[in-house]
Design a protein around this motif. Structure first.
Motif, PDB file in Angstrom:
ATOM      1  N   ALA A 272      33.380  25.859  39.130  1.00  0.00           N
ATOM      2  CA  ALA A 272      34.386  26.140  39.251  1.00  0.00           C
ATOM      3  C   ALA A 272      35.261  27.039  38.231  1.00  0.00           C
ATOM      4  O   ALA A 272      36.031  27.313  39.505  1.00  0.00           O
ATOM      5  CB  ALA A 272      35.967  24.310  39.257  1.00  0.00           C
ATOM      6  N   ILE A 273      34.127  27.174  37.232  1.00  0.00           N
ATOM      7  CA  ILE A 273      35.771  27.913  36.509  1.00  0.00           C
ATOM      8  C   ILE A 273      35.431  29.838  36.799  1.00  0.00           C
ATOM      9  O   ILE A 273      36.212  30.246  36.796  1.00  0.00           O
ATOM     10  CB  ILE A 273      35.155  27.599  35.341  1.00  0.00           C
ATOM     11  N   ALA A 274      34.142  29.776  36.878  1.00  0.00           N
ATOM     12  CA  ALA A 274      33.144  30.975  36.841  1.00  0.00           C
ATOM     13  C   ALA A 274      34.403  32.028  37.555  1.00  0.00           C
ATOM     14  O   ALA A 274      34.743  32.868  38.023  1.00  0.00           O
ATOM     15  CB  ALA A 274      31.836  30.880  37.832  1.00  0.00           C
ATOM     16  N   PRO A 275      34.825  31.643  39.388  1.00  0.00           N
ATOM     17  CA  PRO A 275      35.788  32.693  39.868  1.00  0.00           C
ATOM     18  C   PRO A 275      37.158  32.437  39.075  1.00  0.00           C
ATOM     19  O   PRO A 275      38.219  33.853  39.586  1.00  0.00           O
ATOM     20  CB  PRO A 275      35.604  31.737  41.515  1.00  0.00           C
ATOM     21  N   LYS A 276      37.173  31.972  39.045  1.00  0.00           N
ATOM     22  CA  LYS A 276      39.098  31.815  38.000  1.00  0.00           C
ATOM     23  C   LYS A 276      38.400  33.004  37.336  1.00  0.00           C
ATOM     24  O   LYS A 276      39.805  33.389  36.482  1.00  0.00           O
ATOM     25  CB  LYS A 276      39.670  30.302  37.817  1.00  0.00           C
ATOM     26  N   LEU A 277      37.824  32.347  36.575  1.00  0.00           N
ATOM     27  CA  LEU A 277      37.699  34.110  35.244  1.00  0.00           C
ATOM     28  C   LEU A 277      37.918  35.085  36.201  1.00  0.00           C
ATOM     29  O   LEU A 277      37.773  36.313  35.464  1.00  0.00           O
ATOM     30  CB  LEU A 277      36.742  33.473  34.555  1.00  0.00           C
ATOM     31  N   ALA A 278      36.818  35.361  37.076  1.00  0.00           N
ATOM     32  CA  ALA A 278      36.820  36.737  37.558  1.00  0.00           C
ATOM     33  C   ALA A 278      38.095  37.285  38.140  1.00  0.00           C
ATOM     34  O   ALA A 278      38.189  38.068  37.800  1.00  0.00           O
ATOM     35  CB  ALA A 278      35.534  36.215  38.242  1.00  0.00           C
TER      36      ALA A 278
END
Length: 490
Positions: A272-278
């Motif tokens: 869930a976090i990876a797209p937000k960090l990108a």
């Protein structure tokens, strides 16, 4: 649009004391997605700067602008209304001159309008305080406008970064000279046009100057009649402004560089976090001082995050911001793109692992596309970990404990922003308190808005913009004392 310079749709002039001025050589604005000429503006110099400063000094010293909060409030409210009505045209021009996707441009205009209205409200609420220090001895503290404010505005978020300086400066009663970056000069001119045209703004309160060199900016930071300098940009230029302003002891409001860390804890939901960090890394194509640049991940989740974050970065749709579905536009111009790419290529050679190798993108001549890159590295003292690289490069670093994560994140000369990603609120707050940053987000990144002050520790700058405290960057505090006596006292 065609390279037709006879089309006046995107042409601008200086505005000095409310009057247009086209002095200076013609400069061109180029669309970084297409290489096409968007329009033209005059590149001014010392004479225009001296005229604008003299007008601002005269307006501050001889008009009632500084003593008229209700008038200032209505000016700001009318400006916000005019910008809101012009949202679509402003957003399109922002995308044409800056390159960011149209949806992001619309969002920036909306945020700018909201911020003008926020400061319009504060215009009538900039109170001091009073106290009786001894019988009959009265001390009153007044916050007064500092005087003439020079505002030097960057190109990466030219609406919000203009308004967060100009709106509080006008709200407290300063007079102003604004100099935008040449890349977005045409946008700033359209953005400020309703304010400049407002009949309730005395001549000299608002001036707008353009240049392609540094002569105007230099005078704006050294002139005896300028009282405040507000600048957003690189640390190196901020240091030069501090040095230039020192002989006249100007008030300084400086938001400078950053190397934002995102701390991903062991319990985090990586998928869930990876797209937000990108998304946090690719905001304005990585050209934002608060953009995510370092991702510190607990060693037990490191490989998982490498795969997820690489996939999220690679999925960005890169192209002309006016096209549907584009999530990342070009860098601001080809020269900046080439400089950033040189820095990123050097990073590939030095990093422990190149997880995602970006590339200079294909496009029309004069365009400035680049795809994202991700590297993994364990040494937080490496140059590419320490230095701000203003583009779509993300560095992943492992850690084994909270103490190690904080030590790595704080090992920097910057202190602008950071984020913590965890399901445990006590962990989040423990880390947020330990991080030496002006802003720490919990399970989010790049949440910026009018009500919350933004600024940095250490070499990330001086003062705060956004929020109530932004008023203080444009004010002086005056103490007035009088012994009035006490009725009936011996």
């Amino acid at each position: 649009m065609p390279n037709d310079l006879s089309n006046p749709r995107y042409a601008a002039t200086h505005s000095i004391a409310g009057q247009p001025c086209d002095a200076g050589d013609e400069a061109l604005s180029v669309n970084p997605a297409t290489g096409e000429i968007v329009g033209r503006f005059p590149a001014g110099g010392r004479a225009e700067a001296e005229a604008a400063i003299a007008a601002a000094r005269g307006a501050f010293d001889t008009t009632l602008w500084a003593q008229s909060p209700r008038q200032r409030q209505m000016v700001l409210l009318r400006w916000a209304d005019a910008m809101e009505r012009d949202t679509e045209a402003l957003a399109e021009l922002l995308t044409r001159t800056n390159g960011k996707p149209l949806a992001q441009a619309r969002g920036e205009i909306g945020g700018a309008v909201s911020e003008i209205r926020y400061y319009a409200g504060l215009t009538r609420h900039n109170p001091g305080h009073a106290l009786e220090v001894a019988p009959g001895e009265i001390s009153v503290m007044l916050r007064e406008p500092a005087g003439v404010a020079s505002l030097i505005i960057p190109w990466n978020a030219p609406a919000v970064l203009l308004i967060r300086s100009l709106a509080p400066a006008l709200a407290v009663g300063c007079t102003t000279i604004t100099k935008p970056a040449p890349q977005t000069a045409l946008f700033t001119a359209r953005c400020m046009a309703p304010l400049i045209a407002d009949p309730d703004v005395p001549a000299g309160v608002v001036s707008l100057l353009f240049e392609t060199g540094h002569e105007i900016a230099e005078l704006m930071t050294t002139h005896e009649d300028v009282d405040v300098v507000s600048f957003t940009g690189s640390n190196l230029v901020g240091q030069r402004i501090m040095s230039a302003a020192a002989p006249t002891m100007k008030k300084l409001s400086l938001e400078l560089g950053g190397k934002s860390c995102c701390l991903v804890m062991e319990d985090a939901d990586v998928a869930a976090i990876a797209p937000k960090l990108a998304g946090a890394a690719l905001i304005i194509s990585g050209q934002q001082c608060t953009a995510a640049r370092r991702v510190l991940v607990h060693e037990s989740r490191f490989d998982e995050m490498k795969a997820a974050l690489s996939a999220a970065l690679a999925s960005a749709k890169i192209g002309n911001g006016l096209e549907a579905g584009v999530t990342m536009g070009p860098l601001i111009d080809a020269g900046s793109r080439d400089k950033v790419w040189t820095e990123i290529e050097a990073t590939f050679d030095a990093a422990d692992e190149v997880v995602l190798r970006g590339a200079v993108g294909e496009g029309p001549e004069g365009s400035a596309f680049m795809s994202p890159s991700l590297v993994a590295h364990s040494d937080d003292n490496a140059g590419f970990v320490q230095e701000e690289i203003f583009g779509p490069l993300l560095v992943m670093e492992p850690f084994g404990s909270e103490a190690e994560a904080v030590a790595k994140a704080n090992n920097t000369v910057y202190g602008l922003s950071a984020s913590v990603w965890t399901r445990q609120s006590d962990t989040a707050w423990r880390l947020a308190r330990a991080l030496r940053n002006g802003t720490v987000w919990i399970n989010d990144h790049n949440k910026l808005f009018a009500e919350a002050e933004t600024g940095g520790y250490r070499r990330s700058g001086l003062g705060r913009l956004h929020g109530y405290d932004a008023l203080l960057d444009f004010c002086e505090l005056k103490h007035v004392y009088q012994d009035v006596g006490v009725i009936g006292a011996a």
